[in-house]
Design an enzyme around this catalytic site. Structure first.
Site, PDB file in Angstrom:
ATOM      1  N   VAL A 116      83.969  32.361  26.285  1.00 40.97           N
ATOM      2  CA  VAL A 116      83.687  30.667  26.134  1.00 40.97           C
ATOM      3  C   VAL A 116      84.925  29.568  27.185  1.00 40.97           C
ATOM      4  O   VAL A 116      84.929  28.965  27.097  1.00 40.97           O
ATOM      5  CB  VAL A 116      84.533  30.487  24.278  1.00 40.97           C
ATOM      6  CG1 VAL A 116      83.966  29.022  24.355  1.00 40.97           C
ATOM      7  CG2 VAL A 116      83.141  31.701  23.787  1.00 40.97           C
ATOM      8  N   GLU A 151      84.064  22.031  16.183  1.00 42.64           N
ATOM      9  CA  GLU A 151      82.147  22.086  15.763  1.00 42.64           C
ATOM     10  C   GLU A 151      81.770  23.464  16.287  1.00 42.64           C
ATOM     11  O   GLU A 151      80.818  23.986  15.412  1.00 42.64           O
ATOM     12  CB  GLU A 151      81.633  21.260  16.808  1.00 42.64           C
ATOM     13  CG  GLU A 151      79.965  21.384  16.618  1.00 42.64           C
ATOM     14  CD  GLU A 151      79.394  21.471  15.201  1.00 42.64           C
ATOM     15  OE1 GLU A 151      79.063  19.891  15.169  1.00 42.64           O
ATOM     16  OE2 GLU A 151      78.495  22.548  14.732  1.00 42.64           O
ATOM     17  N   LYS A 161      82.449  31.158   6.876  1.00 37.36           N
ATOM     18  CA  LYS A 161      82.299  29.770   7.689  1.00 37.36           C
ATOM     19  C   LYS A 161      81.252  28.963   6.786  1.00 37.36           C
ATOM     20  O   LYS A 161      81.552  27.721   6.777  1.00 37.36           O
ATOM     21  CB  LYS A 161      80.267  30.350   8.821  1.00 37.36           C
ATOM     22  CG  LYS A 161      81.252  30.712   9.619  1.00 37.36           C
ATOM     23  CD  LYS A 161      80.282  31.980  10.642  1.00 37.36           C
ATOM     24  CE  LYS A 161      80.602  32.538  11.894  1.00 37.36           C
ATOM     25  NZ  LYS A 161      79.838  33.353  12.655  1.00 37.36           N
ATOM     26  N   GLY A 209      78.392  33.328  21.708  1.00 33.41           N
ATOM     27  CA  GLY A 209      77.815  33.235  23.455  1.00 33.41           C
ATOM     28  C   GLY A 209      78.322  32.213  24.504  1.00 33.41           C
ATOM     29  O   GLY A 209      79.059  30.789  23.533  1.00 33.41           O
ATOM     30  N   GLU A 227      81.072  42.188  18.166  1.00 32.03           N
ATOM     31  CA  GLU A 227      82.179  42.230  18.280  1.00 32.03           C
ATOM     32  C   GLU A 227      82.623  43.680  18.557  1.00 32.03           C
ATOM     33  O   GLU A 227      82.274  44.807  17.678  1.00 32.03           O
ATOM     34  CB  GLU A 227      83.052  41.545  17.432  1.00 32.03           C
ATOM     35  CG  GLU A 227      82.907  40.395  16.095  1.00 32.03           C
ATOM     36  CD  GLU A 227      83.311  39.474  16.392  1.00 32.03           C
ATOM     37  OE1 GLU A 227      84.578  38.988  17.258  1.00 32.03           O
ATOM     38  OE2 GLU A 227      82.640  38.349  16.617  1.00 32.03           O
ATOM     39  N   GLY A 278      77.796  28.550  16.064  1.00 37.24           N
ATOM     40  CA  GLY A 278      77.732  28.147  17.890  1.00 37.24           C
ATOM     41  C   GLY A 278      77.845  26.991  18.367  1.00 37.24           C
ATOM     42  O   GLY A 278      77.959  25.854  18.435  1.00 37.24           O
ATOM     43  N   ASP A 327      82.571  37.425   7.865  1.00 38.09           N
ATOM     44  CA  ASP A 327      82.931  36.064   9.174  1.00 38.09           C
ATOM     45  C   ASP A 327      82.059  35.333   7.997  1.00 38.09           C
ATOM     46  O   ASP A 327      81.952  34.039   8.979  1.00 38.09           O
ATOM     47  CB  ASP A 327      81.806  37.492   9.772  1.00 38.09           C
ATOM     48  CG  ASP A 327      81.600  35.887  10.710  1.00 38.09           C
ATOM     49  OD1 ASP A 327      82.157  35.403  12.045  1.00 38.09           O
ATOM     50  OD2 ASP A 327      81.096  35.441  11.298  1.00 38.09           O
TER      51      ASP A 327
HETATM   52  N1  HSE Z   1      80.669  37.800  15.461  1.00 35.98           N
HETATM   53  C1  HSE Z   1      79.808  36.695  15.360  1.00 35.98           C
HETATM   54  C2  HSE Z   1      77.983  36.893  14.627  1.00 35.98           C
HETATM   55  C3  HSE Z   1      80.153  35.842  16.184  1.00 35.98           C
HETATM   56  O1  HSE Z   1      78.187  37.627  15.007  1.00 35.98           O
HETATM   57  O2  HSE Z   1      77.824  35.835  14.188  1.00 35.98           O
HETATM   58  C4  HSE Z   1      79.642  33.826  16.179  1.00 35.98           C
HETATM   59  O3  HSE Z   1      80.688  33.428  15.224  1.00 35.98           O
END
Ligand code: HSE
Length: 431
Positions: free
Chosen positions: A14, A131, A206, A309, A191, A136, A202
């Site tokens: 990134v 953001e 968010k 990505g 990951e 993403g 995760d």
């Molecule tokens: N591990 C996260 C996903 C990456 O699979 O969406 C983006 O935050």
């Protein structure tokens, strides 16, 4: 106005793409912003090699220790793209306190340190943009924070994790979950350690960021009711699709209750949910993300795109740098007070899906239905698809809307019945 001088910390995929785009689009950025962005420094374990590979001029400082960045003279803003938690936390807090503005994509940092970050920004009169931390390349945070700022957000439903959406998509096609995860890893989607994806953490991070942004308070990730996809079996997917006309998705869900004169209160989930096949989120496949926002005046709004990505994340980071540049050019004052804790609502009633494993003996189904009926929970559907035999077979049932605490009481009693195994799966149904 003089150029805005930035330091980029982290030159992974990134960070590298961000630097490449900043240079490739420097002229159009200048025109849109009214001043130039100058990369003053980069920081990475392999800073020199990466700077060379990116073709950066010798005037760009190469650092390998992020602790040097906050005090670096002449730097206006730090772009933190390192990943992880401890080193970015120290860097971002020190930068904000010392009056450096920060752009970050770090969802974990934001979700877990929201209050500290707000305090540091208030102390340093600095600005924080993030953001890329949620979904993403989808500009959902700016949409909520600016375009929809005059509306009242009632709910947010998001597919916010690409890895699990890819796995669930493959499972709905009949692929084994372990094989689906391996495929996601081969494609570079998951990951190296997918634990936080699979466990729903995760997504919870968010949801915490979305909630904190919508309410102006801090909803800690621990306050998001979280469960992952590891309990979802191929038989749940197949049953949901063929019998219930629903699809299982890991959803981040936020219900917001606006209250006159008081801060909004929220109910938040990060959990697999059975959604109707006709629902727009049911059509979101593979590693894509999507967010449905329900606003009082605008109605339902659907945002769709790539949640991870290099390109999508760098696009969001560039948008943040541009927004920051415009704020600095206009001289607008930074946002003020650090946040207080978010008021959390009690869980609302909903329909549940329950898969049990039972011995196929006379009276087993009747014992299950008696527990539910005895607590006033109405069954909507019940199926026992397996053949009669000595082993446990599945019982799938759905309920009409029930209070979660009553459902949990019923579940405890059901799991204590003699012919019912402790193994079970519970999911909510989206209305
Ligand atoms: N591990 C996260 C996903 C990456 O699979 O969406 C983006 O935050």
């Amino acid at each position: 106005m003089r150029p805005i001088r930035i330091a980029v910390a982290g030159l992974g995929v990134v960070g590298s793409e961000t630097v490449r785009l900043l240079r490739a689009r420097s002229e159009s950025l200048r025109q849109r912003m009214g001043t130039r962005i100058e990369i003053a420094a980069v920081c990475d374990r392999h800073a020199s090699a990466m700077a060379k590979r990116l073709g950066l001029p010798a005037s760009v400082r190469r650092l390998s220790d992020p602790r040097l960045l906050p005090g670096l003279p002449g730097v206006d803003a730090v772009v933190e793209l390192m990943g992880g938690l401890d080193a970015p936390r120290s860097l971002v807090l020190a930068s904000l306190r010392q009056g450096r503005h920060v752009v970050t994509a770090n969802k974990r940092l934001l979700a877990h340190c929201w209050k500290e970050l707000g305090q540091a920004a208030a102390q340093g009169r600095s600005r924080l943009h993030f953001e890329a931390s949620v979904a993403g390349g989808i500009p959902i945070l700016k949409a909520l924070d600016t375009s929809l700022a005059g509306d009242r957000i009632e709910a947010v439903y998001g597919i916010l994790n690409g890895t699990t959406n890819f796995i669930l998509t493959r499972m709905a096609e009949g692929m084994d979950p372990a094989a689906a995860l391996r495929r996601a890893q081969e494609l570079g989607l998951a990951e190296a350690d997918p634990t936080r994806d699979l466990s729903g953490q995760d997504t919870a991070d968010k949801v915490s960021i979305l909630a904190s942004l919508v309410t102006g308070s801090w909803l800690r990730p621990a306050q998001v009711n979280t469960s992952g996809i590891t309990g979802v079996a191929p038989e749940d997917m197949a049953f949901a699709e063929t019998v219930l006309g629903r699809r299982i998705k890991l959803l981040g869900t936020l219900r917001v209750l606006s209250r006159a004169g008081r801060r909004p209160a929220v109910e938040a989930f990060a959990a697999p949910v059975l959604i109707p096949l006709a629902h727009p989120l049911a059509a979101v496949r593979d590693e894509f993300n999507a967010v449905l926002v329900r606003a009082t005046s605008a109605g339902d709004l659907m945002f769709y795109g790539r949640g991870a990505g290099a390109g999508p994340a760098a696009s969001a980071v560039l948008g943040d740098i541009l927004a920051l540049g415009r704020e600095l050019v206009s001289g607008a004052a930074p946002a003020s007070a650090p946040p207080g804790p978010a008021p959390v609502l009690g869980e609302s009633a909903c329909s549940f899906y329950l898969r049990l494993a039972a011995l196929d003996r006379p009276g087993v189904l009747s014992a299950v239905t008696q527990v539910l009926g005895g607590l006033g929970i109405s069954i909507s559907t019940i199926h026992q698809p397996g053949a009669c035999g000595p082993k446990h077979i599945p019982i799938m049932l759905t309920t009409h809307p029930a209070r979660p605490e009553t459902f949990r009481r019923a579940l405890r009693r059901i799991l204590a019945l003699p012919d019912i195994s402790r193994r079970h799966t519970v999911m909510r149904l989206l209305p």
